[in-house]
Design a protein around this motif. Sequence first.
Motif, short mmCIF file in Angstrom:
data_model
loop_
_atom_site.label_atom_id
_atom_site.label_comp_id
_atom_site.label_asym_id
_atom_site.label_seq_id
_atom_site.Cartn_x
_atom_site.Cartn_y
_atom_site.Cartn_z
N TYR A 130 54.83 7.99 49.60
CA TYR A 130 54.08 9.07 49.61
C TYR A 130 54.52 10.50 49.35
N PHE A 131 54.72 10.66 47.98
CA PHE A 131 55.15 11.91 47.41
C PHE A 131 54.01 12.08 46.32
N THR A 132 54.13 13.43 46.19
CA THR A 132 52.70 13.73 45.14
C THR A 132 53.33 13.39 43.63
N SER A 133 54.47 13.73 43.41
CA SER A 133 55.18 13.39 42.05
C SER A 133 56.38 12.79 42.33
N LEU A 134 56.24 11.19 42.82
CA LEU A 134 57.31 10.35 42.80
C LEU A 134 58.43 10.28 41.59
#
Length: 327
Positions: free
Chosen positions: A173-177
């Motif tokens: 769960y990261f915006t820009s993995l």
Amino acid sequence: MADLSVTYMGLKLANPLIVSSSSLTNTVAKVKRCEDSGAGAVVLKSLFEEQIEAQTEAIEDESWPYPHPEAFDYVRQMGMRLGQDDYLKLIAESKKAVSIPVIASLNCVTPKWWLNYAGEIARAGADGIELNIAILPTDAERTAEEIERTYTRIIEGVRRRVEIPVAAKIGPYFTSLPRLARGLSDAGAAALVLFNRFYQMDIDIEKLALAPGYHLSSPEEIHLPLRWVAILAGQVGCDLAASTGVHDGAGLVKQLLAGARAVQVCSNLYQKGMGRIAVLLRELEEWMGRHGFEKIADFNGRMSMGASEKPEYYERLQYIKVYVGLE
Ligand SMILES: Cc1cc2nc3c(=O)[nH]c(=O)nc-3n(C[C@H](O)[C@H](O)[C@H](O)COP(=O)(O)O)c2cc1C
């Protein structure tokens, strides 16, 4: 016979199947069993900061919303308290008992423990260390940048303390993995493990209390890590290991095609026993035979985004097919 050997975080593995950090790897006898069953490597059960600080009382209270199922598992299923000294002993004795790589695992919350304990783990003789970093963003004041910086700082700090390779096991769960993954690789991570499986939150509606959800995965859960392995392979400087939802040889093949260097398996072994390791590896070999592949490098990453002819349209076509097909 096909050559299944791979290099993962600089370690030589006879095959890419790793038994994940869990109670399947919390004693020397179980580690030996992993080797005898054919695993390429093991990741030992995590040592939790709470164990180091011996603050297990709070975790034993099941109404406490602790974010790590692993800690519940530790306290409830193991029926023993593996303190930090026992953990170092587990590393040293496992190293003596088996010849496959033994990767230790650490799960901390406060910075001082990551640093202090990583050094001890390296001195105990672990071949590598996997940092299970799970920061649950519950505070509306904390920015994404702050949280992500904490991840990279932990890697940088541990890398400064130890010579052995360091992997980061993270959640999805990261915006820009891709950006975070590259940051972790630049900070010195030798591998990323995709993904950590967060404790599934549940509520007991009769007791009006928080309850831990079911913690074994299902085969359908492969799709999330599969997508991210395929997107990240080749884009970040370090190796990738897939974790979550691999329950058969096909799952193993898929993750290798997506670009994983190694594949961790846990729930399937809990459900069906350690004999599954041989089954999964045999299915991999049979598939390689059918396709004329002699070694893993012949097909590793072939279905990754980077290897596609039009990376900018990667997955878009499948997406359209699914939605147009459903109408
Ligand atoms: C009972 C149990 C205990 C676990 N303990 C740990 C642990 O101590 N440290 C860790 O990093 N992951 C732990 N995990 C997570 C697994 O290593 C793995 O990442 C997760 O189960 C997803 O893989 P799977 O779909 O093959 O089960 C545990 C999982 C289970 C089911």
